[in-house]
Design a protein around this motif. Sequence first.
Motif, short mmCIF file in Angstrom:
data_model
loop_
_atom_site.label_atom_id
_atom_site.label_comp_id
_atom_site.label_asym_id
_atom_site.label_seq_id
_atom_site.Cartn_x
_atom_site.Cartn_y
_atom_site.Cartn_z
N ARG A 139 7.75 -8.88 -9.50
CA ARG A 139 7.36 -7.48 -9.66
C ARG A 139 5.85 -7.32 -9.61
N LYS A 140 5.13 -8.28 -10.12
CA LYS A 140 3.67 -8.22 -10.06
C LYS A 140 3.19 -8.36 -8.62
N VAL A 141 3.86 -9.23 -7.86
CA VAL A 141 3.52 -9.36 -6.43
C VAL A 141 3.76 -8.04 -5.71
N LEU A 142 4.90 -7.40 -5.98
CA LEU A 142 5.21 -6.12 -5.35
C LEU A 142 4.19 -5.05 -5.72
N LEU A 143 3.75 -5.07 -6.97
CA LEU A 143 2.77 -4.08 -7.42
C LEU A 143 1.43 -4.27 -6.73
N LEU A 144 0.98 -5.54 -6.64
CA LEU A 144 -0.30 -5.82 -5.97
C LEU A 144 -0.25 -5.45 -4.50
N ALA A 145 0.87 -5.76 -3.85
CA ALA A 145 1.01 -5.43 -2.43
C ALA A 145 1.04 -3.92 -2.22
N ARG A 146 1.67 -3.20 -3.15
CA ARG A 146 1.76 -1.74 -3.03
C ARG A 146 0.38 -1.10 -3.23
N GLU A 147 -0.43 -1.68 -4.09
CA GLU A 147 -1.75 -1.11 -4.38
C GLU A 147 -2.79 -1.47 -3.33
N SER A 148 -2.52 -2.48 -2.53
CA SER A 148 -3.49 -2.94 -1.52
C SER A 148 -3.26 -2.20 -0.21
N GLU A 149 -4.29 -1.55 0.29
CA GLU A 149 -4.19 -0.85 1.57
C GLU A 149 -3.96 -1.82 2.72
N VAL A 150 -4.61 -2.99 2.64
CA VAL A 150 -4.46 -3.99 3.70
C VAL A 150 -3.02 -4.51 3.74
N CYS A 151 -2.45 -4.78 2.58
CA CYS A 151 -1.05 -5.26 2.53
C CYS A 151 -0.10 -4.23 3.09
N ARG A 152 -0.30 -2.97 2.74
CA ARG A 152 0.57 -1.93 3.26
C ARG A 152 0.48 -1.85 4.78
N ARG A 153 -0.71 -2.04 5.32
CA ARG A 153 -0.88 -2.01 6.77
C ARG A 153 -0.21 -3.21 7.42
N LEU A 154 -0.35 -4.38 6.82
CA LEU A 154 0.26 -5.58 7.39
C LEU A 154 1.78 -5.52 7.33
N MET A 155 2.32 -4.82 6.34
CA MET A 155 3.76 -4.73 6.20
C MET A 155 4.41 -3.80 7.23
N THR A 156 3.60 -3.15 8.07
CA THR A 156 4.17 -2.38 9.18
C THR A 156 4.67 -3.32 10.28
N ILE A 157 4.34 -4.60 10.21
CA ILE A 157 4.85 -5.58 11.16
C ILE A 157 6.27 -5.96 10.75
N PRO A 158 7.24 -5.90 11.65
CA PRO A 158 8.61 -6.32 11.31
C PRO A 158 8.64 -7.79 10.89
N GLY A 159 9.31 -8.06 9.77
CA GLY A 159 9.40 -9.43 9.27
C GLY A 159 8.34 -9.78 8.24
N VAL A 160 7.31 -8.97 8.11
CA VAL A 160 6.23 -9.23 7.14
C VAL A 160 6.45 -8.35 5.92
#
Length: 343
Positions: free
Chosen positions: A200-221
């Motif tokens: 859950r902490k990993v999910l929270l950090l990824a949600r708060e990071s603009e870079v992570c949100r952008r990288l997650m637009t890649i299928p499979g990431v």
Amino acid sequence: MKHYAGLDVSVKETSLCIVDETGRICREAKLVSHPDDLLAALNDPIWRFDRIGLEAGPLSQWLFSGLAEAGLPVICIETRHAKAFLKAQVNKSDRNDARGIAQMMRVGLFRPVHVKTLISQKRRVLLAGRKLLQEKAIAIENDIRGLLRNFGLKVGIVGVIGFEQRIHELVGGQPELAELMEPLLVARRVLREQFTQLHRKVLLLARESEVCRRLMTIPGVGPVTSLAFISTIDVPARFKSSKAVGPSLGLTPVLNQSGESHRIGRISLCGDEAMRALLYEAAQVMLTRVQKWSWAWAMQIAKRRGQQKAIVALARRLAVIMHRMWSDGTEFRWTREATPAAQ
């Protein structure tokens, strides 16, 4: 006169060697592996250090930060490169290794390693702890399956949530066996609960990071891969080109050339193993599960040389794309946008 220092670091003690610009040994000592003890020996005004080298290792980030904050010109050097240089010595000892590192600093024959920022180090600890708890929980589940199989009790295919209930159903008619399984189930339950907390902490950090949100637009990431990527790369500007990310993660083939011999081997496997595995998983998802597909080159590689090589090639391309997206601030797109016609 300029001076150069080599530090051979171990858990308890660090061997120090200081040489001048002619290569003459000026001082050798054994010090406690702590930044304060190293600073006490290196901050003497008689030394005019140009470079201080230490080999990358478990304590290198901590010691590097302590020396760098004090203003010393410390450099963390690549392990395999240092090993190849020090291998030329007849006798292997901490004292000789410190001498060798000092000489490497003097002649400039070294390969520096990027020392990650504190926030990236903390993220890597979070990801490593999450993975460790997950692996231990899976190991206990597999052991339980193996133990019950000796009594003819087969767990079968069951999810994470229904696993404990399934075990209770199997051992319900055997009180002694149920008593033996209970401690294992408790340990497994605790591991799963703590794993969920870190996840859950990993999910929270990824949600708060603009870079992570952008990288997650890649299928499979997903959140884990994106957070691991930014904590591994740390500073995207340290790569002159996005194409350099693949070799740094060990995803490029090794070239062995000598005379008329020219061999291209397997990938080098250098760099971060966990990040390489996550990129491989993301590439596997993109190659086998994503419906929309526009990179025909990967499919051609799969037909000619096998699916595994195609996944590795796609993982290398994903690393390049993720770095470029991070650097440019762009989102993932399947095809290159049409270039506007020249006016």
